[in-house]
Motif scaffolding. Structure first.
Motif, PDB file in Angstrom:
ATOM      1  N   ASP A  12      -8.220  -2.430 -11.146  1.00 49.10           N
ATOM      2  CA  ASP A  12      -8.035  -3.762 -10.585  1.00 49.10           C
ATOM      3  C   ASP A  12      -7.342  -3.656  -9.228  1.00 49.10           C
ATOM      4  O   ASP A  12      -7.805  -4.212  -8.252  1.00 49.10           O
ATOM      5  N   HIS A  13      -6.222  -2.955  -9.186  1.00 47.49           N
ATOM      6  CA  HIS A  13      -5.498  -2.790  -7.921  1.00 47.49           C
ATOM      7  C   HIS A  13      -4.572  -1.593  -7.987  1.00 47.49           C
ATOM      8  O   HIS A  13      -4.290  -1.076  -9.055  1.00 47.49           O
ATOM      9  N   ILE A  14      -4.137  -1.170  -6.821  1.00 49.42           N
ATOM     10  CA  ILE A  14      -3.123  -0.131  -6.696  1.00 49.42           C
ATOM     11  C   ILE A  14      -2.059  -0.679  -5.753  1.00 49.42           C
ATOM     12  O   ILE A  14      -2.375  -1.423  -4.823  1.00 49.42           O
ATOM     13  N   VAL A  15      -0.800  -0.360  -6.025  1.00 48.29           N
ATOM     14  CA  VAL A  15       0.313  -0.858  -5.219  1.00 48.29           C
ATOM     15  C   VAL A  15       0.958   0.321  -4.507  1.00 48.29           C
ATOM     16  O   VAL A  15       1.397   1.268  -5.148  1.00 48.29           O
ATOM     17  N   LEU A  16       0.998   0.245  -3.174  1.00 48.31           N
ATOM     18  CA  LEU A  16       1.590   1.299  -2.347  1.00 48.31           C
ATOM     19  C   LEU A  16       2.825   0.764  -1.646  1.00 48.31           C
ATOM     20  O   LEU A  16       2.794  -0.310  -1.042  1.00 48.31           O
ATOM     21  N   ARG A  17       3.909   1.510  -1.702  1.00 45.91           N
ATOM     22  CA  ARG A  17       5.121   1.174  -0.955  1.00 45.91           C
ATOM     23  C   ARG A  17       4.963   1.769   0.438  1.00 45.91           C
ATOM     24  O   ARG A  17       4.621   2.937   0.568  1.00 45.91           O
ATOM     25  N   VAL A  18       5.187   0.946   1.471  1.00 46.93           N
ATOM     26  CA  VAL A  18       4.963   1.402   2.845  1.00 46.93           C
ATOM     27  C   VAL A  18       6.205   1.184   3.702  1.00 46.93           C
ATOM     28  O   VAL A  18       6.911   0.186   3.556  1.00 46.93           O
ATOM     29  N   GLU A  19       6.463   2.146   4.599  1.00 38.41           N
ATOM     30  CA  GLU A  19       7.584   2.041   5.544  1.00 38.41           C
ATOM     31  C   GLU A  19       7.266   1.059   6.656  1.00 38.41           C
ATOM     32  O   GLU A  19       8.133   0.318   7.097  1.00 38.41           O
ATOM     33  N   ASP A  20       6.023   1.073   7.129  1.00 44.86           N
ATOM     34  CA  ASP A  20       5.637   0.303   8.298  1.00 44.86           C
ATOM     35  C   ASP A  20       4.342  -0.444   7.980  1.00 44.86           C
ATOM     36  O   ASP A  20       3.262   0.150   7.942  1.00 44.86           O
ATOM     37  N   LEU A  21       4.457  -1.756   7.760  1.00 50.14           N
ATOM     38  CA  LEU A  21       3.293  -2.560   7.382  1.00 50.14           C
ATOM     39  C   LEU A  21       2.215  -2.533   8.463  1.00 50.14           C
ATOM     40  O   LEU A  21       1.030  -2.390   8.145  1.00 50.14           O
ATOM     41  N   ALA A  22       2.598  -2.654   9.718  1.00 46.80           N
ATOM     42  CA  ALA A  22       1.607  -2.649  10.805  1.00 46.80           C
ATOM     43  C   ALA A  22       0.811  -1.349  10.809  1.00 46.80           C
ATOM     44  O   ALA A  22      -0.418  -1.355  10.980  1.00 46.80           O
ATOM     45  N   ARG A  23       1.498  -0.227  10.614  1.00 43.59           N
ATOM     46  CA  ARG A  23       0.821   1.069  10.582  1.00 43.59           C
ATOM     47  C   ARG A  23      -0.123   1.150   9.378  1.00 43.59           C
ATOM     48  O   ARG A  23      -1.257   1.613   9.505  1.00 43.59           O
ATOM     49  N   ALA A  24       0.325   0.672   8.215  1.00 39.23           N
ATOM     50  CA  ALA A  24      -0.513   0.695   7.018  1.00 39.23           C
ATOM     51  C   ALA A  24      -1.734  -0.207   7.192  1.00 39.23           C
ATOM     52  O   ALA A  24      -2.852   0.161   6.819  1.00 39.23           O
ATOM     53  N   LEU A  25      -1.533  -1.386   7.793  1.00 40.63           N
ATOM     54  CA  LEU A  25      -2.672  -2.286   8.053  1.00 40.63           C
ATOM     55  C   LEU A  25      -3.632  -1.650   9.041  1.00 40.63           C
ATOM     56  O   LEU A  25      -4.856  -1.795   8.908  1.00 40.63           O
ATOM     57  N   GLY A  26      -3.096  -0.952  10.019  1.00 42.60           N
ATOM     58  CA  GLY A  26      -3.943  -0.249  10.982  1.00 42.60           C
ATOM     59  C   GLY A  26      -4.873   0.733  10.294  1.00 42.60           C
ATOM     60  O   GLY A  26      -6.029   0.889  10.688  1.00 42.60           O
ATOM     61  N   PHE A  27      -4.391   1.376   9.261  1.00 43.96           N
ATOM     62  CA  PHE A  27      -5.223   2.332   8.533  1.00 43.96           C
ATOM     63  C   PHE A  27      -6.166   1.625   7.553  1.00 43.96           C
ATOM     64  O   PHE A  27      -7.382   1.770   7.641  1.00 43.96           O
ATOM     65  N   TYR A  28      -5.616   0.873   6.612  1.00 46.99           N
ATOM     66  CA  TYR A  28      -6.443   0.292   5.548  1.00 46.99           C
ATOM     67  C   TYR A  28      -7.375  -0.810   6.049  1.00 46.99           C
ATOM     68  O   TYR A  28      -8.523  -0.903   5.622  1.00 46.99           O
ATOM     69  N   ARG A  29      -6.901  -1.661   6.957  1.00 44.16           N
ATOM     70  CA  ARG A  29      -7.725  -2.761   7.456  1.00 44.16           C
ATOM     71  C   ARG A  29      -8.603  -2.311   8.615  1.00 44.16           C
ATOM     72  O   ARG A  29      -9.820  -2.479   8.594  1.00 44.16           O
ATOM     73  N   ASP A  30      -7.978  -1.721   9.632  1.00 44.77           N
ATOM     74  CA  ASP A  30      -8.697  -1.422  10.861  1.00 44.77           C
ATOM     75  C   ASP A  30      -9.558  -0.171  10.774  1.00 44.77           C
ATOM     76  O   ASP A  30     -10.653  -0.138  11.327  1.00 44.77           O
ATOM     77  N   VAL A  31      -9.084   0.867  10.098  1.00 49.84           N
ATOM     78  CA  VAL A  31      -9.849   2.110   9.992  1.00 49.84           C
ATOM     79  C   VAL A  31     -10.820   2.066   8.812  1.00 49.84           C
ATOM     80  O   VAL A  31     -11.996   2.374   8.952  1.00 49.84           O
ATOM     81  N   LEU A  32     -10.319   1.667   7.640  1.00 50.91           N
ATOM     82  CA  LEU A  32     -11.171   1.676   6.441  1.00 50.91           C
ATOM     83  C   LEU A  32     -11.952   0.384   6.230  1.00 50.91           C
ATOM     84  O   LEU A  32     -12.866   0.343   5.415  1.00 50.91           O
ATOM     85  N   GLY A  33     -11.585  -0.690   6.926  1.00 47.15           N
ATOM     86  CA  GLY A  33     -12.348  -1.928   6.837  1.00 47.15           C
ATOM     87  C   GLY A  33     -11.990  -2.832   5.667  1.00 47.15           C
ATOM     88  O   GLY A  33     -12.758  -3.725   5.317  1.00 47.15           O
ATOM     89  N   CYS A  34     -10.831  -2.646   5.051  1.00 52.33           N
ATOM     90  CA  CYS A  34     -10.406  -3.529   3.958  1.00 52.33           C
ATOM     91  C   CYS A  34      -9.995  -4.873   4.549  1.00 52.33           C
ATOM     92  O   CYS A  34      -9.238  -4.933   5.513  1.00 52.33           O
ATOM     93  N   ALA A  35     -10.489  -5.953   3.974  1.00 53.20           N
ATOM     94  CA  ALA A  35     -10.198  -7.292   4.483  1.00 53.20           C
ATOM     95  C   ALA A  35      -8.865  -7.805   3.936  1.00 53.20           C
ATOM     96  O   ALA A  35      -8.514  -7.545   2.786  1.00 53.20           O
ATOM     97  N   LEU A  36      -8.156  -8.571   4.765  1.00 50.56           N
ATOM     98  CA  LEU A  36      -6.925  -9.205   4.328  1.00 50.56           C
ATOM     99  C   LEU A  36      -7.273 -10.253   3.271  1.00 50.56           C
ATOM    100  O   LEU A  36      -8.077 -11.147   3.519  1.00 50.56           O
ATOM    101  N   GLU A  37      -6.694 -10.146   2.099  1.00 52.51           N
ATOM    102  CA  GLU A  37      -6.965 -11.056   0.981  1.00 52.51           C
ATOM    103  C   GLU A  37      -5.893 -12.127   0.856  1.00 52.51           C
ATOM    104  O   GLU A  37      -6.186 -13.300   0.698  1.00 52.51           O
ATOM    105  N   ARG A  38      -4.635 -11.692   0.888  1.00 57.19           N
ATOM    106  CA  ARG A  38      -3.538 -12.619   0.609  1.00 57.19           C
ATOM    107  C   ARG A  38      -2.235 -12.002   1.089  1.00 57.19           C
ATOM    108  O   ARG A  38      -2.046 -10.799   1.008  1.00 57.19           O
ATOM    109  N   GLU A  39      -1.337 -12.847   1.595  1.00 53.01           N
ATOM    110  CA  GLU A  39      -0.021 -12.381   2.016  1.00 53.01           C
ATOM    111  C   GLU A  39       1.060 -13.197   1.325  1.00 53.01           C
ATOM    112  O   GLU A  39       0.919 -14.411   1.183  1.00 53.01           O
ATOM    113  N   GLN A  40       2.118 -12.516   0.886  1.00 53.07           N
ATOM    114  CA  GLN A  40       3.290 -13.172   0.320  1.00 53.07           C
ATOM    115  C   GLN A  40       4.510 -12.535   0.983  1.00 53.07           C
ATOM    116  O   GLN A  40       5.171 -11.667   0.407  1.00 53.07           O
TER     117      GLN A  40
END
Length: 163
Positions: A12-40
């Motif tokens: 269903d999902h995996i949860v990753l703890r990240v130091e730098d959200l912008a850097r993680a989004l750069g990889f998962y969203r911008d490089v791998l193409g994962c779409a932003l689903e929801r933010e809290q």
């Protein structure tokens, strides 16, 4: 011993703890193409769509990220992973797991890749947290589950995506 009274449908999902959200989004969203689903942001949680699954990014300075040691601190980085089960019978699963020496807490409604559904956590033999999640609940079933008046429905209802 017979086989389990359910089948694993997928992750269903995996949860990753990240130091730098912008850097993680750069990889998962911008490089791998994962779409932003929801933010809290109040939880430090950003959820990205990865096919049928979600990748949850939890910032170390948010409430969820502070719960345990995380990335870059010499601690664990993966919080948990979640398996979708069908059917999801609270009583049946509790009995099955208990007979095998595995403790499980009471299910709670939680959001995942296919919407909100009942889930609970167990630990594997190495102490990794595994969330076991039932199919998406209809709105009526969720109100009853949240109020404690009813057990989770055995079948998910089809309808609008809950957010």
């Amino acid at each position: 011993m017979s086989g389990p009274p359910f089948s694993v449908v997928g992750i269903d999902h995996i949860v990753l703890r990240v130091e730098d959200l912008a850097r993680a989004l750069g990889f998962y969203r911008d490089v791998l193409g994962c779409a932003l689903e929801r933010e809290q942001p109040e939880l430090g949680l950003t959820q990205l769509r990865a096919g049928r699954s979600l990748i949850d990014l939890v910032t170390l300075d948010g409430p969820l990220g502070r719960a345990a040691a995380g990335a870059g601190l010499g601690g664990r980085n993966v919080d948990h992973f979640c398996l979708t089960l069908t059917p999801f019978s609270e009583r049946g699963l509790a009995t099955y797991l208990s007979a095998r020496g595995i403790a499980a807490g009471a299910p709670e409604p939680r959001y995942g890749a296919e919407g909100v559904g009942p889930s609970f956590y167990v630990e594997d033999p190495d102490g990794n947290r595994v969330e076991l999640k039932g199919a998406r609940q209809g709105a009526r079933g969720l109100r009853k589950l949240r109020s404690g008046r009813a057990r989770p429905a055995k079948r998910a209802r089809r309808g609008k995506r809950e957010s």
